[in-house]
Design a protein around this motif. Structure first.
Motif, short mmCIF file in Angstrom:
data_model
loop_
_atom_site.label_atom_id
_atom_site.label_comp_id
_atom_site.label_asym_id
_atom_site.label_seq_id
_atom_site.Cartn_x
_atom_site.Cartn_y
_atom_site.Cartn_z
N ILE A 98 0.96 -0.96 0.27
CA ILE A 98 -0.05 0.04 0.16
C ILE A 98 1.02 1.34 0.11
O ILE A 98 1.84 1.63 0.70
N CYS A 99 0.53 2.22 -1.10
CA CYS A 99 1.49 3.47 -0.97
C CYS A 99 1.28 4.20 0.16
O CYS A 99 0.11 4.46 0.63
N ARG A 100 2.29 4.85 0.82
CA ARG A 100 2.35 5.74 1.93
C ARG A 100 2.83 6.97 1.54
O ARG A 100 2.85 7.99 2.12
N CYS A 101 3.77 7.05 0.17
CA CYS A 101 4.53 8.38 0.04
C CYS A 101 3.29 9.14 -0.92
O CYS A 101 3.63 10.48 -1.08
N GLY A 102 2.40 8.76 -1.35
CA GLY A 102 1.42 9.69 -2.30
C GLY A 102 1.71 9.81 -3.59
O GLY A 102 1.01 10.51 -4.33
N LEU A 103 2.64 9.12 -4.21
CA LEU A 103 3.20 9.29 -5.57
C LEU A 103 2.64 8.29 -6.32
O LEU A 103 2.87 8.60 -7.50
N SER A 104 2.01 7.34 -5.97
CA SER A 104 2.03 6.18 -6.70
C SER A 104 0.75 6.64 -7.82
O SER A 104 -0.37 7.01 -7.25
N LYS A 105 0.74 6.03 -8.97
CA LYS A 105 -0.13 6.41 -10.01
C LYS A 105 -1.05 4.95 -9.97
O LYS A 105 -2.16 5.05 -10.64
N GLU A 106 -0.91 4.13 -9.23
CA GLU A 106 -1.67 3.12 -9.03
C GLU A 106 -2.39 2.98 -7.70
O GLU A 106 -2.78 1.90 -6.89
N GLN A 107 -2.77 4.10 -6.97
CA GLN A 107 -3.40 4.13 -5.59
C GLN A 107 -4.47 3.23 -5.67
O GLN A 107 -5.33 2.93 -6.53
N GLY B 26 6.28 1.67 -6.78
CA GLY B 26 7.67 2.09 -6.85
C GLY B 26 8.18 3.46 -6.81
O GLY B 26 9.32 4.02 -6.98
N SER B 27 6.98 4.39 -6.82
CA SER B 27 7.45 5.67 -7.07
C SER B 27 8.18 6.31 -5.69
O SER B 27 8.58 7.27 -5.78
N HIS B 28 8.03 5.41 -4.61
CA HIS B 28 8.55 5.97 -3.51
C HIS B 28 9.98 6.13 -3.62
O HIS B 28 10.82 6.94 -2.65
N LYS B 29 10.89 5.48 -4.24
CA LYS B 29 12.14 5.44 -4.51
C LYS B 29 12.69 7.11 -4.98
O LYS B 29 13.71 7.35 -4.45
N TYR C 245 8.63 19.27 -0.05
CA TYR C 245 8.81 19.01 -1.62
C TYR C 245 7.28 18.73 -2.35
O TYR C 245 6.57 18.25 -1.95
N ILE C 246 7.50 19.37 -3.50
CA ILE C 246 6.40 19.19 -4.61
C ILE C 246 6.94 18.19 -5.76
O ILE C 246 8.03 18.71 -6.30
N TYR C 247 6.07 17.32 -6.01
CA TYR C 247 6.34 16.53 -7.14
C TYR C 247 5.49 16.89 -8.30
O TYR C 247 4.20 17.03 -8.04
N ASP C 248 5.99 16.97 -9.45
CA ASP C 248 5.06 17.11 -10.57
C ASP C 248 5.80 16.31 -11.95
O ASP C 248 6.78 15.39 -11.58
N GLU C 249 5.18 16.37 -13.06
CA GLU C 249 5.85 15.57 -13.94
C GLU C 249 7.03 15.68 -14.45
O GLU C 249 7.97 15.10 -15.09
N GLY D 76 9.47 16.50 -12.32
CA GLY D 76 10.29 16.01 -11.18
C GLY D 76 10.09 16.87 -9.83
O GLY D 76 8.99 16.87 -9.28
N ARG D 77 11.18 16.75 -8.93
CA ARG D 77 10.75 17.41 -7.41
C ARG D 77 11.57 18.62 -7.64
O ARG D 77 12.58 19.03 -8.17
N VAL D 78 10.58 19.67 -6.39
CA VAL D 78 10.98 21.03 -6.24
C VAL D 78 10.96 20.91 -4.85
O VAL D 78 10.06 20.81 -4.13
N GLU D 79 11.90 21.63 -4.29
CA GLU D 79 12.03 21.92 -2.89
C GLU D 79 11.27 23.33 -2.44
O GLU D 79 11.50 24.17 -3.24
N ILE D 80 10.41 23.03 -1.60
CA ILE D 80 9.58 24.40 -1.28
C ILE D 80 10.57 24.98 0.03
O ILE D 80 10.18 24.43 0.88
N VAL D 81 10.75 26.31 -0.15
CA VAL D 81 11.46 27.16 1.09
C VAL D 81 10.15 27.94 1.68
O VAL D 81 9.63 28.70 0.91
N ILE D 82 10.02 27.81 2.91
CA ILE D 82 8.90 28.56 3.56
C ILE D 82 9.84 29.55 4.52
O ILE D 82 10.52 29.34 5.20
#
Length: 64
Positions: free
Chosen positions: A24-33, A38-41, A52-56, A58-64
């Motif tokens: 069961i996915c716990r990272c939130g990135l799986s397209k097979e929810q 394997g997206s957690h890699k 971090y925000i993930y989009d098509e 890749g990954r972007v770090e968010i600085v607050i």
């Protein structure tokens, strides 16, 4: 509508039922929810406490 979901786990949860193993996915990135694909890699080198925000692209770090 867009929404922000904070996931802190970096790997799947193993569930065994009826002699079968399911992950069961716990990272939130799986397209097979809700199942892991394997997206957690992608999250392995994330630093704790950072956002971090993930989009098509890749990954972007968010600085607050």
């Amino acid at each position: 509508m867009a929404r922000l979901v904070k996931c802190t786990e970096k790997g799947p949860y193993k569930l065994e039922a009826g002699g079968e193993a399911y992950y069961i996915c716990r990272c939130g990135l799986s397209k097979e929810q809700p199942f892991c694909d394997g997206s957690h890699k992608k999250t392995r080198d994330e630093e704790d406490g950072k956002l971090y925000i993930y989009d098509e692209k890749g990954r972007v770090e968010i600085v607050i």
